[in-house]
Each structure stands twice: as C-alpha cells, then as structure tokens.
Design an enzyme around this catalytic site. Sequence first.
Site, PDB file in Angstrom:
ATOM      1  CE  LYS A 111      -3.818   2.302   2.359  1.00  0.00           C
ATOM      2  NZ  LYS A 111      -4.623   2.215   3.693  1.00  0.00           N
ATOM      3  CE  LYS A 138      -5.892   1.855  -0.547  1.00  0.00           C
ATOM      4  NZ  LYS A 138      -6.324   1.845   0.466  1.00  0.00           N
TER       5      LYS A 138
HETATM    6  C1  PBG Z   1      -7.757   3.246   5.220  1.00  0.00           C
HETATM    7  C2  PBG Z   1      -7.763   3.193   4.106  1.00  0.00           C
HETATM    8  C3  PBG Z   1      -7.640   4.128   2.911  1.00  0.00           C
HETATM    9  C4  PBG Z   1      -7.910   3.582   1.928  1.00  0.00           C
HETATM   10  C5  PBG Z   1      -8.344   2.275   2.127  1.00  0.00           C
HETATM   11  N1  PBG Z   1      -8.368   2.192   3.493  1.00  0.00           N
HETATM   12  C6  PBG Z   1      -7.082   5.293   3.090  1.00  0.00           C
HETATM   13  C7  PBG Z   1      -5.733   5.867   3.522  1.00  0.00           C
HETATM   14  O1  PBG Z   1      -5.025   4.992   3.696  1.00  0.00           O
HETATM   15  O2  PBG Z   1      -5.513   7.016   3.685  1.00  0.00           O
HETATM   16  C8  PBG Z   1      -8.169   4.436   0.461  1.00  0.00           C
HETATM   17  C9  PBG Z   1      -8.957   3.951  -0.463  1.00  0.00           C
HETATM   18  C10 PBG Z   1      -9.297   4.739  -1.737  1.00  0.00           C
HETATM   19  O3  PBG Z   1      -8.750   5.706  -1.829  1.00  0.00           O
HETATM   20  O4  PBG Z   1     -10.219   4.399  -2.327  1.00  0.00           O
HETATM   21  N2  PBG Z   1      -6.350   3.220   6.010  1.00  0.00           N
END
Ligand code: PBG
Length: 328
Positions: free
Chosen positions: A195, A248
């Site tokens: 991520k 992601k």
């Molecule tokens: C929570 C989370 C996030 C997303 C999914 N789970 C936000 C982040 O990490 O700031 C992002 C999902 C998206 O942008 O569609 N940690």
Amino acid sequence: MTHPMFRPRRLREKQLLRKMVRETALAVDDLVYPLFAVHGRGVREPIPSMPGQFRLAIDELVKEAKDAAGMGIPAVLLFGLPAEKDPRGSEAYADDGIVQQAVRAVKDRVPDLLVVTDVCLCQYTSHGHCGIVEDGAVRNDPTLELLARVAVSHAEAGADMVAPSDMMDGRVGAIREALDEASYTDTPIMAYSAKYASSFYGPFRDAAGSAPQFGDRRSYQLDPANALEAMREIALDIDEGADIVMVKPALPYLDIISRAKAEFGLPLAAYSVSGEYAMIRAAGRLGWLDEERAMLEALTAIRRAGADLVITYFAKDAARLMERGTAR
Ligand code: PBG
C-alpha cells in the site's frame, strides 16, 4: 515484401474472432464493491469528490448490498464513519461500532454476499492516523493489539474476511494469532500488503473524513518510487499468514501488480482507489473521454497486469455493462 507475410490484423478484423483470441476476461466474479457506512437512518449522502458514491446508513447500505448481489457482484468491502473519534479509535473495535452493525445487517439480509471489512484505525482516531500516536509519532507495536481487536470484533459480527490496511509491521501475524485464539481459524485475511503513500486516496479521505490531522502517512505507507520494497512487504505478509495479498493503488502501479503476480503464488487483489475513480468520472462528466469505455479498459488492464480480484467503486457500473454485453 517478404512472403508469406505475418499479418496480425487477420485476427483483429472480425468481432467474433477478436473475442476468441482475447487474453484477458473481465468478469463480475472478480469485483469487490467498497461501501461507506454511517450512523442514522435513511441517510444516503452523496460524496462530492466521488460522484455516484454515497455515505449510507445501514438500512440504505443493505439496499445497496442487495442490489450489488443481484447483479452478481460477489463481495463488498465495508468502511465505517464513527459517531465520535478519539485518540485510540475506540469505535473501530466496539461491539456496536458502525461496521460491526453493518456487517450484522448485511449478513442477515443478504446472506449470499461476502462481507469483507477494512481493518484500520484512521477513520476512528481524532488525529487521523492508522495507529496509536505517542510524542507525535505513530507507534507500531502498541497499535498491533488494537488492530487485532478490530479484526476479531469484525469476525464476531460475521465478517467473511478481514482486510488490514494500516501498514504497521507485523499486523498480519498479530491479527492471525488473535483470530485463531478466538476460534476464527477459518476467517481469511486479505492484506493490503503493498500500500503506497498515494495522493490518489484524496477523495476517500473526503468520504471517510480520515485525513491525518498532522503530518502524512509516509512513515508507514510505501514510497511510490519503490518496487523491491513492495515485494519484501508482500513476502512478509505471506509469511505472517495472509491468504490474499493486495497492491494499492492499481493503475499507477501495474508494474507492481505484474511483478507480484509473477513472484508469488497467492491470489492477488488490486485496489483501484478513489482517485482513479474520480479521474475517470470527472473526465467523463466533462465530456473529455468516454467514461464507460475508459472504465472497462482500466479494469481490464488491471486484470491483464495480474490481479485476480479488483476492488473498484465502478463495480456496479461495470457489472451492468458486462450484463448488457457492451463490455467488449
Ligand atoms: C484506510 C484506507 C484508506 C483507503 C483504504 N483504506 C485511506 C488511506 O490509507 O489514507 C483508500 C481507499 C481509496 O482511496 O479508495 N487506511
């Protein structure tokens, strides 16, 4: 001219033949549809930076889930907006927390739909970070215990799978251990393994009110410039017991998806995030591109790169187009 000459166009001339030699199929079975749950009744509040997406009270969320299931979408991914935030994100692991309630309602009313839950603290903490903050820094190990509690509370509510998105070191192992101890040995973990610290999460943070109140997430999410580090993260999560690993965002990281698919044998998910959705929607609305075709092309490209599952806010739109047979 050399003879015989190879003419790749021979296979492109006819629609039926193009269909037969197509290498990647996009199917509704591969899609996961994210939903945002809020407290209240009858709430269906549009998210300005994600046209077509809503913050949904549980009664409305159940309708949306039913609708998705009716279209053949196999799974939803639930996020929650708590009634109140505090430094330890208490509602994230409360029995009657918003996600726990939403899971129960969906499992009760739409039993055939898989319910996956996002396991994180950032929507629930007053500082907006994904972990416990001490002396202005996000602390890893004290956070693990809370994440494990979140995951167990989701499993208790009936979640079919939990998906940790916090990026703390060791959280997959901690969650696996806690689930096993609570007898949820059969609940799989889909780990947000690679991520990235991405600006493409902007619209989501609007939607979920989860922007960090100080600093940013670069001390725990991956540097967009790194690929080897992503492979190390995925390997660690597999080692700790992840059942599905995730990359992601998706579109700007197709190389990471492709590499992960080649290096690891596990099912691979890709999260096509809020910013990817917003870009295609916005350009479509302005008439700058054909939104439906751009959406299907993007989803197909994510599958072609190697993703087995695609998490996308376009799930219903894509399912509708596939059903109409427009998706070619
Ligand atoms: C929570 C989370 C996030 C997303 C999914 N789970 C936000 C982040 O990490 O700031 C992002 C999902 C998206 O942008 O569609 N940690």
